[in-house]
Scaffold this motif. Sequence first.
Motif, PDB file in Angstrom:
ATOM      1  N   ASP A  95       0.846  -1.190   0.000  1.00  0.00           N
ATOM      2  CA  ASP A  95       0.000   0.000   0.000  1.00  0.00           C
ATOM      3  C   ASP A  95       0.882   1.241   0.000  1.00  0.00           C
ATOM      4  OD1 ASP A  95       0.803   0.491   2.669  1.00  0.00           O
ATOM      5  OD2 ASP A  95      -1.217   1.044   3.284  1.00  0.00           O
ATOM      6  N   LYS A  96       0.310   2.412   0.126  1.00  0.00           N
ATOM      7  CA  LYS A  96       1.077   3.654  -0.015  1.00  0.00           C
ATOM      8  C   LYS A  96       2.124   3.823   1.082  1.00  0.00           C
ATOM      9  CE  LYS A  96      -1.881   6.944   2.502  1.00  0.00           C
ATOM     10  NZ  LYS A  96      -0.822   7.506   3.337  1.00  0.00           N
ATOM     11  N   ASP A  97       1.929   3.140   2.218  1.00  0.00           N
ATOM     12  CA  ASP A  97       2.877   3.237   3.328  1.00  0.00           C
ATOM     13  C   ASP A  97       3.787   2.023   3.434  1.00  0.00           C
ATOM     14  OD1 ASP A  97       1.859   5.748   4.227  1.00  0.00           O
ATOM     15  OD2 ASP A  97       0.147   4.694   5.097  1.00  0.00           O
TER      16      ASP A  97
ATOM     17  N   THR B 238       1.749   0.806  -4.463  1.00  0.00           N
ATOM     18  CA  THR B 238       0.453   1.307  -4.915  1.00  0.00           C
ATOM     19  C   THR B 238       0.008   2.519  -4.094  1.00  0.00           C
ATOM     20  OG1 THR B 238      -0.969  -0.001  -3.438  1.00  0.00           O
ATOM     21  CG2 THR B 238      -0.167  -1.084  -5.453  1.00  0.00           C
ATOM     22  N   THR B 239      -1.102   3.074  -4.487  1.00  0.00           N
ATOM     23  CA  THR B 239      -1.643   4.277  -3.853  1.00  0.00           C
ATOM     24  C   THR B 239      -2.617   3.958  -2.726  1.00  0.00           C
ATOM     25  OG1 THR B 239      -3.485   4.309  -5.420  1.00  0.00           O
ATOM     26  CG2 THR B 239      -1.490   5.537  -6.035  1.00  0.00           C
ATOM     27  N   LEU B 240      -3.021   2.708  -2.601  1.00  0.00           N
ATOM     28  CA  LEU B 240      -4.071   2.340  -1.651  1.00  0.00           C
ATOM     29  C   LEU B 240      -3.652   2.639  -0.215  1.00  0.00           C
ATOM     30  CD1 LEU B 240      -6.873   0.711  -1.997  1.00  0.00           C
ATOM     31  CD2 LEU B 240      -5.659  -1.107  -0.811  1.00  0.00           C
TER      32      LEU B 240
ATOM     33  N   ILE C  48      -5.639   6.516  -5.947  1.00  0.00           N
ATOM     34  CA  ILE C  48      -6.752   5.753  -5.380  1.00  0.00           C
ATOM     35  C   ILE C  48      -6.428   5.370  -3.942  1.00  0.00           C
ATOM     36  CG2 ILE C  48      -8.007   3.566  -5.510  1.00  0.00           C
ATOM     37  CD1 ILE C  48      -7.637   3.725  -8.583  1.00  0.00           C
ATOM     38  N   ARG C  49      -7.298   5.746  -3.014  1.00  0.00           N
ATOM     39  CA  ARG C  49      -7.108   5.430  -1.592  1.00  0.00           C
ATOM     40  C   ARG C  49      -7.981   4.267  -1.148  1.00  0.00           C
ATOM     41  NH1 ARG C  49      -2.469   7.563  -1.903  1.00  0.00           N
ATOM     42  NH2 ARG C  49      -2.278   9.813  -1.554  1.00  0.00           N
ATOM     43  N   THR C  50      -9.185   4.171  -1.687  1.00  0.00           N
ATOM     44  CA  THR C  50     -10.048   3.021  -1.405  1.00  0.00           C
ATOM     45  C   THR C  50     -10.650   2.546  -2.718  1.00  0.00           C
ATOM     46  OG1 THR C  50     -12.081   4.301  -1.065  1.00  0.00           O
ATOM     47  CG2 THR C  50     -10.665   3.981   0.859  1.00  0.00           C
ATOM     48  N   TYR C  51     -10.887   1.237  -2.786  1.00  0.00           N
ATOM     49  CA  TYR C  51     -11.360   0.656  -4.049  1.00  0.00           C
ATOM     50  C   TYR C  51     -12.156  -0.601  -3.715  1.00  0.00           C
ATOM     51  CZ  TYR C  51     -10.786  -1.072  -8.938  1.00  0.00           C
ATOM     52  OH  TYR C  51     -10.964  -1.515 -10.241  1.00  0.00           O
ATOM     53  N   ILE C  52     -13.460  -0.533  -3.919  1.00  0.00           N
ATOM     54  CA  ILE C  52     -14.315  -1.699  -3.688  1.00  0.00           C
ATOM     55  C   ILE C  52     -15.101  -1.949  -4.969  1.00  0.00           C
ATOM     56  CG2 ILE C  52     -16.224  -2.652  -2.338  1.00  0.00           C
ATOM     57  CD1 ILE C  52     -15.280  -0.926   0.000  1.00  0.00           C
ATOM     58  N   GLY C  53     -14.784  -3.044  -5.635  1.00  0.00           N
ATOM     59  CA  GLY C  53     -15.412  -3.329  -6.923  1.00  0.00           C
ATOM     60  C   GLY C  53     -16.673  -4.156  -6.840  1.00  0.00           C
ATOM     61  N   GLY C  54     -16.981  -4.668  -5.649  1.00  0.00           N
ATOM     62  CA  GLY C  54     -18.170  -5.496  -5.486  1.00  0.00           C
ATOM     63  C   GLY C  54     -18.271  -5.977  -4.054  1.00  0.00           C
TER      64      GLY C  54
ATOM     65  N   LYS D 206      -9.281  21.256 -12.278  1.00  0.00           N
ATOM     66  CA  LYS D 206      -8.631  20.238 -13.108  1.00  0.00           C
ATOM     67  C   LYS D 206      -9.140  18.846 -12.729  1.00  0.00           C
ATOM     68  CE  LYS D 206      -4.360  22.960 -13.235  1.00  0.00           C
ATOM     69  NZ  LYS D 206      -2.935  22.989 -12.835  1.00  0.00           N
ATOM     70  N   SER D 207      -9.587  18.110 -13.720  1.00  0.00           N
ATOM     71  CA  SER D 207      -9.989  16.726 -13.463  1.00  0.00           C
ATOM     72  C   SER D 207      -8.734  15.866 -13.297  1.00  0.00           C
ATOM     73  CB  SER D 207     -10.830  16.191 -14.618  1.00  0.00           C
ATOM     74  OG  SER D 207     -10.045  16.122 -15.805  1.00  0.00           O
ATOM     75  N   VAL D 208      -8.903  14.674 -12.767  1.00  0.00           N
ATOM     76  CA  VAL D 208      -7.777  13.752 -12.598  1.00  0.00           C
ATOM     77  C   VAL D 208      -8.158  12.392 -13.162  1.00  0.00           C
ATOM     78  CG1 VAL D 208      -6.860  14.905 -10.545  1.00  0.00           C
ATOM     79  CG2 VAL D 208      -8.533  13.052 -10.276  1.00  0.00           C
ATOM     80  N   LYS D 209      -7.146  11.603 -13.429  1.00  0.00           N
ATOM     81  CA  LYS D 209      -7.371  10.231 -13.858  1.00  0.00           C
ATOM     82  C   LYS D 209      -6.958   9.313 -12.714  1.00  0.00           C
ATOM     83  CE  LYS D 209      -6.435   6.967 -17.596  1.00  0.00           C
ATOM     84  NZ  LYS D 209      -5.711   6.732 -18.874  1.00  0.00           N
ATOM     85  N   PRO D 210      -7.914   8.626 -12.081  1.00  0.00           N
ATOM     86  CA  PRO D 210      -7.561   7.752 -10.957  1.00  0.00           C
ATOM     87  C   PRO D 210      -6.517   6.715 -11.353  1.00  0.00           C
ATOM     88  CG  PRO D 210      -9.928   8.075 -11.043  1.00  0.00           C
ATOM     89  CD  PRO D 210      -9.364   8.675 -12.303  1.00  0.00           C
ATOM     90  N   PHE D 211      -5.499   6.555 -10.508  1.00  0.00           N
ATOM     91  CA  PHE D 211      -4.444   5.589 -10.802  1.00  0.00           C
ATOM     92  C   PHE D 211      -4.077   4.833  -9.526  1.00  0.00           C
ATOM     93  CE2 PHE D 211      -2.169   9.192  -9.179  1.00  0.00           C
ATOM     94  CZ  PHE D 211      -0.991   8.721  -8.629  1.00  0.00           C
ATOM     95  N   CYS D 212      -3.435   3.673  -9.693  1.00  0.00           N
ATOM     96  CA  CYS D 212      -3.187   2.828  -8.525  1.00  0.00           C
ATOM     97  C   CYS D 212      -1.736   2.397  -8.338  1.00  0.00           C
ATOM     98  CB  CYS D 212      -4.084   1.596  -8.562  1.00  0.00           C
ATOM     99  SG  CYS D 212      -3.997   0.630 -10.071  1.00  0.00           S
TER     100      CYS D 212
END
Length: 749
Positions: free
Chosen positions: A61-63, A313-315, A428-434, A573-579
């Motif tokens: 993760d990011k840390d 990663t950025t999570l 991306i800090r949190t990501y829940i796809g389902g 400015k918009s951003v493009k989420p990345f991981c």
Amino acid sequence: MKLIKSILKKKLIKWLLIVFASIILFFLALYISIYLGFFGKVPTAAELSSIKQEEATQVLDKDGQLIGKYYIYDRQPLQFEDFPKHLIDALVATEDIRFFEHDGIDNVSLMRVFVKSILLRDKSAGGGSTITLQLAKNLYGRSNYRFFSMVINKFRESIIAKRIESIYSKEDILTMYFNTVPFSDNTYGVESAARKFFNKPAIQLTEVEAATLIGTLKANNYYNPRLYPERSLERRNVVLNQMVKYGNIPQDSANFYVNQALGLDYKSFNHDVGIAPYFREQVKKELAAILDTIKNPNGEPYDLYRDGLIVHTTLDVGMQQLAEDAVKEHLTVLQKDFEISYGKYAPWKTNKKVIETSFKVLPKYKSYKKAGLTNAQIQDSLSVKHKIELFEWKGDTIKNMSVLDSLQHYLKFLNTGMLGIDPKTGAIRTYIGGIDYRYFKYDHVSQSERQVGSTFKPFVYTAAIENGMKPCTYFSLAEVTYSNYDDWTPTNSGTESEDPYINYNLEMALSNSVNTIAVKVLNEVGIDKVLEQANKMGIKKELPKLPSIALGVTEINLKELTGAYASYVNKSKSVKPFCITKITDRNGKVIASFKPKESEPAFNDYTRQVMLEMMKSTVNQGTAARLRTTYNLTNDIAGKTGTTQNNKDGWFVGITPNLVMLTWVGNDNHSIGFKTTGIGQGANSALPIFAKFYKKLNADDRYNNITKSHFEMPSDEVVSDLNCEESKRDGFFKRLFTRKKKQRKFKGS
């Protein structure tokens, strides 16, 4: 007679000597042939001096916290300094007490095995294998030969062991051994085992935990502490007694340790379970594409599963856990309400068209159809009941069900997509796809496109403000029929009680998500300008040129939508989420790094501030007011709810200065929506996930930089331009000469 006996005796002795000599010669010849490579190449000293082992790719993760791995064999290497002394003591005391004395082959142990095991038939005599011999087996495996497989493999391992001992120090051998030895659950290396079974690095293992892991080496499945805790406990105590026997720990300590429980803290790194499985799967897809463009120093492609890469990663794993907890808390209740609302008329039970359509896309149905079976035969085959593990919010359960039963079971479930990003970068800090990756593989963050409903309205209002419309411009609530679009008449929720002569300003209209006014604003500013505005904000999909776009009838990916909303707190400015931030090889060398691409401002700062104030009103007094009234959140929050046609999708976008989060809830089957708007509206279906998550975030001091952040003060011009009555009612004469429902042509194209 004596002479005959003497002759026979001499012949027998001679025959025995010949047989013995033949056996010796046979095994000597066999050993030489193995040494020369007749039974497969034996690694040379040069090859052994540069051993390269397969290693799992680690995902951090990011840390820098480990959140997952990609591997064929789950292995993480360590240095000798990373092994606690009691771990080494437990291994040597149990597996090879003369390890520091022999040269790879323990002749004393071999003699003991020969005398006790072979001559005296004592099965408790143990084996003669050394740690070095085991290492040779771990490194190069065993082959299956037609005859004498065990002997050939043992000879081969003894040759390799001797060579290893001539090249490496005892510390190096122990290091290689601990990094390659197989533990339970297809886990290779003590670091991976420590993290899997005790959720800690090997250096932090206690005496009891170390003894548990060493105990599994005798038979890693039989003594698997997860599957067979009683066996594992018994074997662990044998290891502790061995440590007492050889002076590694005192007897009183062992007496204390043997009464302790195993104390497992099992953490699987299986791709389907654990923290953020949808995120890890998305990282794997992106990583595979990246590695296709990079070569290792030898000019060969990197291997995702074997080369021990480190993926940063950025999570934020802490935030992710809070988000997953919030999803579970809310959807457990919402699912129950959803099922109760339909009662016995639930479409997943009674709607034949829904069931049949879903039935025909099943892989088993397709395979039976391909084989030539009729629909009746297929239905009979798929109606056979058998035990199956099923997902339930209260906990997985096993039931006796057919494939058709299982289909109906899964048709009822609401699913979700939730994405939280740093609006300044898109990280991306949190990501829940389902709701559960084991049973629902489809990713609603990266793969899905759903109708976005009223979450599209801010793009309409942004285009209007950007093109000169003042915030205090008023529009009537009255319905209008657009004759040039098949007499389409957009309506508002709760139309029965609305006064058609009331006019709202833009802030009131957006914060209360008024459909009729959104379409009128679109008509005023023009579809082309709205679509252009959405494109500038990162919505790259080609959108339909229809007035219904104002109500979000188009389907948009959740990532794009979140990145667009970031512009309201990121200098327009918009951003493009990345991981992924960077990838290093096993030695820490950076082989790829990634920085967010900065986009151009999509609108001016005046527009941004006005829109932010309007979406603050959505939270403070509009459709998202539950954040204040029900969940008592006092943080600086702006947002937008969304509900689509026939209550198929519920949305909520939460905007804070340092975190933008978007949540969607709906059924994967587009034919099944919420029974009522009360249950399905975004404020009830999606907003509570954000609210519950943010309450948890508030309670965690680690996230004060997010929860205690504040929006900047709007400019005097913005404050002045928003300072007007929220609504006005048409005067008597205007009401007298205005029909309640007008018919006009839609001109905004």
